[in-house]
Write a protein that holds these residues in place. Structure first.
Motif, PDB file in Angstrom:
ATOM      1  N   UNK A 285       0.898  -1.146  -0.039  1.00  0.00           N
ATOM      2  CA  UNK A 285      -0.016  -0.060  -0.077  1.00  0.00           C
ATOM      3  C   UNK A 285       0.917   1.384  -0.067  1.00  0.00           C
ATOM      4  N   UNK A 286       2.122   1.209   0.539  1.00  0.00           N
ATOM      5  CA  UNK A 286       2.924   2.479   0.728  1.00  0.00           C
ATOM      6  C   UNK A 286       3.501   2.797  -0.591  1.00  0.00           C
ATOM      7  N   UNK A 289       0.246   6.005  -4.589  1.00  0.00           N
ATOM      8  CA  UNK A 289       0.483   7.446  -4.465  1.00  0.00           C
ATOM      9  C   UNK A 289      -0.982   7.907  -3.570  1.00  0.00           C
ATOM     10  N   UNK A 290      -0.675   8.508  -2.521  1.00  0.00           N
ATOM     11  CA  UNK A 290      -1.931   9.032  -1.424  1.00  0.00           C
ATOM     12  C   UNK A 290      -2.097   8.156  -0.455  1.00  0.00           C
ATOM     13  N   UNK A 291      -1.367   6.786  -0.516  1.00  0.00           N
ATOM     14  CA  UNK A 291      -1.423   5.815   0.688  1.00  0.00           C
ATOM     15  C   UNK A 291      -0.476   6.166   1.441  1.00  0.00           C
ATOM     16  N   UNK A 292      -0.648   5.979   3.019  1.00  0.00           N
ATOM     17  CA  UNK A 292       0.543   5.940   3.780  1.00  0.00           C
ATOM     18  C   UNK A 292       0.030   4.914   4.840  1.00  0.00           C
ATOM     19  N   UNK A 293       0.721   3.637   4.858  1.00  0.00           N
ATOM     20  CA  UNK A 293       0.201   2.372   5.643  1.00  0.00           C
ATOM     21  C   UNK A 293       1.498   2.445   6.585  1.00  0.00           C
ATOM     22  N   UNK A 294       1.133   2.091   7.962  1.00  0.00           N
ATOM     23  CA  UNK A 294       1.984   1.405   8.880  1.00  0.00           C
ATOM     24  C   UNK A 294       1.482   0.489  10.124  1.00  0.00           C
ATOM     25  N   UNK A 308      -2.870  -3.089  10.381  1.00  0.00           N
ATOM     26  CA  UNK A 308      -2.438  -2.245   9.515  1.00  0.00           C
ATOM     27  C   UNK A 308      -3.417  -0.752   9.376  1.00  0.00           C
ATOM     28  N   UNK A 309      -2.539   0.383   9.738  1.00  0.00           N
ATOM     29  CA  UNK A 309      -3.232   1.673   9.746  1.00  0.00           C
ATOM     30  C   UNK A 309      -2.975   2.487   8.452  1.00  0.00           C
ATOM     31  N   UNK A 310      -4.112   2.701   7.538  1.00  0.00           N
ATOM     32  CA  UNK A 310      -3.752   3.037   6.272  1.00  0.00           C
ATOM     33  C   UNK A 310      -4.436   4.553   6.330  1.00  0.00           C
ATOM     34  N   UNK A 311      -3.551   5.572   6.049  1.00  0.00           N
ATOM     35  CA  UNK A 311      -4.284   6.862   5.835  1.00  0.00           C
ATOM     36  C   UNK A 311      -4.222   7.383   4.484  1.00  0.00           C
ATOM     37  N   UNK A 312      -5.557   7.794   3.888  1.00  0.00           N
ATOM     38  CA  UNK A 312      -5.568   8.126   2.333  1.00  0.00           C
ATOM     39  C   UNK A 312      -5.555   9.763   2.277  1.00  0.00           C
ATOM     40  N   UNK A 313      -4.460  10.350   1.386  1.00  0.00           N
ATOM     41  CA  UNK A 313      -5.030  11.665   0.914  1.00  0.00           C
ATOM     42  C   UNK A 313      -5.566  11.672  -0.296  1.00  0.00           C
ATOM     43  N   UNK A 314      -6.683  11.980  -0.244  1.00  0.00           N
ATOM     44  CA  UNK A 314      -7.527  12.007  -1.422  1.00  0.00           C
ATOM     45  C   UNK A 314      -7.197  12.803  -2.606  1.00  0.00           C
ATOM     46  N   UNK A 315      -6.401  13.869  -2.457  1.00  0.00           N
ATOM     47  CA  UNK A 315      -5.763  14.714  -3.427  1.00  0.00           C
ATOM     48  C   UNK A 315      -4.858  13.835  -4.262  1.00  0.00           C
ATOM     49  N   UNK A 316      -4.005  12.925  -3.868  1.00  0.00           N
ATOM     50  CA  UNK A 316      -3.031  12.092  -4.399  1.00  0.00           C
ATOM     51  C   UNK A 316      -3.636  10.773  -4.913  1.00  0.00           C
ATOM     52  N   UNK A 359      -6.909 -11.161  -0.860  1.00  0.00           N
ATOM     53  CA  UNK A 359      -8.151 -10.563  -1.548  1.00  0.00           C
ATOM     54  C   UNK A 359      -8.518  -9.155  -1.024  1.00  0.00           C
ATOM     55  N   UNK A 360      -8.246  -8.973   0.306  1.00  0.00           N
ATOM     56  CA  UNK A 360      -8.261  -7.466   0.935  1.00  0.00           C
ATOM     57  C   UNK A 360      -7.364  -6.618  -0.042  1.00  0.00           C
ATOM     58  N   UNK A 361      -6.439  -6.927  -0.079  1.00  0.00           N
ATOM     59  CA  UNK A 361      -4.991  -6.161  -0.728  1.00  0.00           C
ATOM     60  C   UNK A 361      -5.467  -5.981  -2.227  1.00  0.00           C
ATOM     61  N   UNK A 362      -6.034  -6.996  -2.878  1.00  0.00           N
ATOM     62  CA  UNK A 362      -6.372  -7.002  -4.180  1.00  0.00           C
ATOM     63  C   UNK A 362      -7.411  -5.899  -4.511  1.00  0.00           C
ATOM     64  N   UNK A 363      -8.481  -6.085  -3.645  1.00  0.00           N
ATOM     65  CA  UNK A 363      -9.377  -5.255  -3.578  1.00  0.00           C
ATOM     66  C   UNK A 363      -8.940  -3.855  -3.584  1.00  0.00           C
ATOM     67  N   UNK A 364      -8.293  -3.310  -2.375  1.00  0.00           N
ATOM     68  CA  UNK A 364      -7.944  -2.054  -2.253  1.00  0.00           C
ATOM     69  C   UNK A 364      -7.280  -1.511  -3.540  1.00  0.00           C
ATOM     70  N   UNK A 365      -6.323  -2.247  -3.870  1.00  0.00           N
ATOM     71  CA  UNK A 365      -5.486  -1.680  -5.074  1.00  0.00           C
ATOM     72  C   UNK A 365      -6.427  -1.590  -6.396  1.00  0.00           C
ATOM     73  N   UNK A 366      -7.245  -2.533  -6.693  1.00  0.00           N
ATOM     74  CA  UNK A 366      -8.365  -2.419  -7.627  1.00  0.00           C
ATOM     75  C   UNK A 366      -9.055  -0.969  -7.454  1.00  0.00           C
ATOM     76  N   UNK A 367      -9.614  -0.897  -6.267  1.00  0.00           N
ATOM     77  CA  UNK A 367     -10.440   0.289  -6.083  1.00  0.00           C
ATOM     78  C   UNK A 367      -9.503   1.739  -6.348  1.00  0.00           C
TER      79      UNK A 367
END
Length: 370
Positions: A285-286, A289-294, A308-316, A359-367
């Motif tokens: 996820x890192x 672009x626009x994703x910051x995971x830790x 996993x904490x994922x923060x999403x910057x909608x502009x990026x 499945x969770x990761x692939x869905x996130x990447x597809x979205x």
């Protein structure tokens, strides 16, 4: 087609937590087998409750144990037991408790939706301390001849400023006040099944349907023999306050199998799976672009497992956090995650089956790819 497909309900991948509204957890085959076997015979329910309680007490290094219909029902029965003890003349007084010990002391910072179970018995909650600090003096000043118990809620509400549990136990013992620990979600580690009571708590209550992976409609009350016997007196099938809180023979057999399984598990298996999954998610996820995971530790219930904490910057990223959460939930299978703040979400591997992390990761990447 399974029952959910027949009813037009989408299956769910639970990347959120062991939440009741999502079914808690998934029962393994040995638990399901035990329930099926128990369903094939009639049985004396009180005798079964007693014998299973004895076996669970042995497995968890406690004086006694009782199977309740969930942890919340355990709080109801524990409150009733602390008020009446073994006095049979008091069993049918609820919720009219005038003249009885009817006050339960709770940290103000521990107040939560589950403490309603105390008041539904007819008891009154007495708060001590402030949201950021509670002292020994606060506790001692709250004690009256009507004090029936102290309830400690373990989990996300705990804070550095609270009066620590060992001190709570010390004060309570000096005044002959039972201490009840709501530890519904405090597994793992398995040792918590006896840590609280061996530290001096009189009762500790756990969900049977979270990490234990027993039937969702079960809970465990563990601890002092006389209080467990009082819980049994108040519980089904007796005509008492716990009569509606029925636990069937199948659920009793299932939670026993779950406990037998749980105390023999290698905790490193789940720990390694969670660590590896969080590392996979963060690395992948890192790169977006626009994703910051830790890695976030511990998880939402204070259990010693990462998420996993994922923060999403909608502009990026070109998409908002809420849109991501909605898209995950609306897919098939539906994927449930935990939103946090205005732009973040948590991904919890604890409740996933093997392969679902991909499945969770692939869905996130597809979205995010659109």
């Amino acid at each position: 087609m399974n029952i959910y497909e027949t009813l037009g309900i989408r299956p769910v991948i639970n990347a959120q937590a062991t939440l009741t509204r999502l079914g808690g957890s998934l029962m393994p085959p040995d638990v399901l087998d035990a329930m099926t076997a128990a369903a094939r015979s009639f049985i004396d329910l009180e005798e079964l409750q007693l014998r299973i309680g004895e076996r669970i007490a042995e497995l968890t290094h406690n004086e006694a144990a009782y199977v309740s219909s969930g942890a919340a029902a355990g709080l109801v029965l524990a409150t009733a037991a602390c008020i009446t003890g073994l006095d049979a003349n008091l069993i049918h007084t609820f919720p009219q408790l005038e003249g009885l010990k009817n006050e339960v002391i709770v940290h103000r910072s521990h107040r939560n939706g589950y403490d309603y179970t105390i008041t539904q018995v007819g008891a009154r909650i007495v708060e001590i301390g402030e949201l950021d600090k509670t002292t020994r003096v606060d506790f001692e000043r709250a004690i009256t001849p009507k004090t029936a118990a102290f309830f400690w809620f373990q989990g996300a509400m705990n804070s550095p400023g609270e009066l620590p549990l060992p001190e709570v136990i010390d004060v309570a013992r000096a005044h002959n006040i039972p201490v009840v620990v709501d530890a519904a979600a405090q597994l793992p580690p398995a040792s918590n099944l006896w840590n609280y009571t061996q530290a001096g708590a009189d009762l500790a209550i756990f969900s049977g349907g979270k990490d234990l992976r027993g039937p969702q409609s079960t809970g465990l009350i563990l601890g002092r023999r006389d209080l467990i016997e009082a819980c049994r007196t108040h519980g089904n099938p007796n005509q008492s306050i716990g009569r509606p809180m029925k636990v069937g023979k199948e659920e009793m057999a299932g939670v026993l199998a779950a406990v037998e399984r749980y105390v023999n598990l290698d905790p490193a298996v789940l720990e390694n799976y969670c660590e590896n999954t969080v590392n996979l998610w963060c690395d992948s996820l890192n790169a977006v672009s626009g994703f910051a995971a830790q890695r976030s530790f511990p998880n939402e219930a204070g259990q010693p497992l990462p998420r996993c904490q994922l923060v999403i910057d909608p502009r990026k990223a070109g998409i908002s956090r809420d849109a991501v959460v909605d898209a995950l939930a609306e897919g098939t299978p539906s994927i449930m995650v935990e939103p946090v703040g205005d732009s973040g979400l948590y991904l919890n591997p604890m409740t996933l089956e093997a392969g679902e992390e991909k499945i969770v990761l692939d869905r996130l990447l597809a979205i995010v790819a659109g």
